[in-house]
Motif scaffolding. Structure first.
Motif, PDB file in Angstrom:
ATOM      1  N   LEU A 107       0.829  -1.053   0.117  1.00 33.78           N
ATOM      2  CA  LEU A 107       0.087   0.021   0.066  1.00 33.78           C
ATOM      3  C   LEU A 107       0.847   1.291  -0.043  1.00 33.78           C
TER       4      LEU A 107
ATOM      5  N   TYR B 279      -3.037   8.358   2.169  1.00 32.66           N
ATOM      6  CA  TYR B 279      -3.285   7.170   1.370  1.00 32.66           C
ATOM      7  C   TYR B 279      -4.407   7.357   0.609  1.00 32.66           C
TER       8      TYR B 279
ATOM      9  N   ILE C  47      -8.282   1.039   5.649  1.00 41.04           N
ATOM     10  CA  ILE C  47      -6.998   0.689   6.240  1.00 41.04           C
ATOM     11  C   ILE C  47      -7.160   0.127   7.354  1.00 41.04           C
TER      12      ILE C  47
ATOM     13  N   PHE D 161      -7.330  -3.832   7.070  1.00 35.76           N
ATOM     14  CA  PHE D 161      -6.200  -4.512   6.450  1.00 35.76           C
ATOM     15  C   PHE D 161      -5.687  -5.645   7.339  1.00 35.76           C
TER      16      PHE D 161
ATOM     17  N   PRO E 213      -3.501   3.765  12.473  1.00 36.04           N
ATOM     18  CA  PRO E 213      -4.801   3.656  12.517  1.00 36.04           C
ATOM     19  C   PRO E 213      -5.610   3.760  13.835  1.00 36.04           C
TER      20      PRO E 213
END
Length: 214
Positions: A82, A101, A108, A111, A145
């Motif tokens: 990514l 991103y 995110i 993931f 995150p």
């Protein structure tokens, strides 16, 4: 058919079974709907073992067909990459710099549920002689995150600060790593170079994050 890189060849359409995960309730539900992208790079390789490495559209959270994200599938090394939408950031010491991103925060955060057992990412920041990584208060802070990334997940892999200057800055290189249940700490979403002495402008480069076995 799913969207794929021109060099990726023709790959069969992805399965239509979608798994929805509610992190707050810790509950999985399964729906059968028409999907236009794959869940992960692994899904692509399972559908077609001859698929070529390249750029693919995936939907990690499978919750909406409107927020697909673009990743690079490296089938030779069994990795998903990514990339930040902008690698180079400029700012000041002691101030947060956000990493962008081309993916929603929801995607995110999903993931870790589709990836393997290891994620790594590299960050390089400019520095001069006044930035001593051994001095109290001088360090890189980073957020993922879900909040601050533990210092246990970052190591210094290179340091040329002592030879740098305002005109020709040195660089300090960091490697972020997360494994297994700690994958949710990455990717790096923002960084801040803390320093009690450094006053020069700051540049940081954030490289792609690589997820293994996915």
């Amino acid at each position: 058919a799913a969207a794929a890189a021109a060099n990726a060849g023709e790959v069969p359409a992805p399965a239509t079974q979608q798994v929805f995960y509610d992190a707050n309730a810790n509950v999985f539900t399964v729906n059968v709907v028409e999907s236009s992208v794959w869940h992960s790079c692994k899904d692509v390789s399972l559908e077609d073992p001859t698929a070529k490495s390249g750029i693919y559209q995936i939907d990690p959270n499978l919750g909406s067909l409107k927020d697909n994200i673009t990743v690079e599938c490296d089938f030779e090394n069994d990795q998903t990459w990514l990339h930040p939408s902008k690698k180079m950031m400029t700012g000041k010491y002691n101030e947060w710099m956000k990493v962008e991103y081309d993916a929603s925060l929801c995607q995110i955060k999903s993931f870790p549920w589709i990836t393997g057992n290891l994620a790594t990412q590299h960050v390089k920041c400019s520095c001069g002689p006044s930035f001593d990584i051994n001095a109290d208060g001088n360090m890189l802070w980073a957020k993922g995150p879900f909040g601050k990334i533990s210092s246990d997940m970052v190591e210094v892999t290179g340091n040329t600060c002592a030879t740098g200057s305002d005109d020709q800055p040195g660089h300090i290189m960091y490697k972020f790593s997360a494994q297994d249940q700690w994958l949710f700490n990455l990717p790096v979403m923002s960084v801040m170079m803390k320093s009690d002495a450094a006053t020069s402008a700051l540049e940081c480069t954030v490289e792609k994050i690589s997820y293994d076995n996915c």
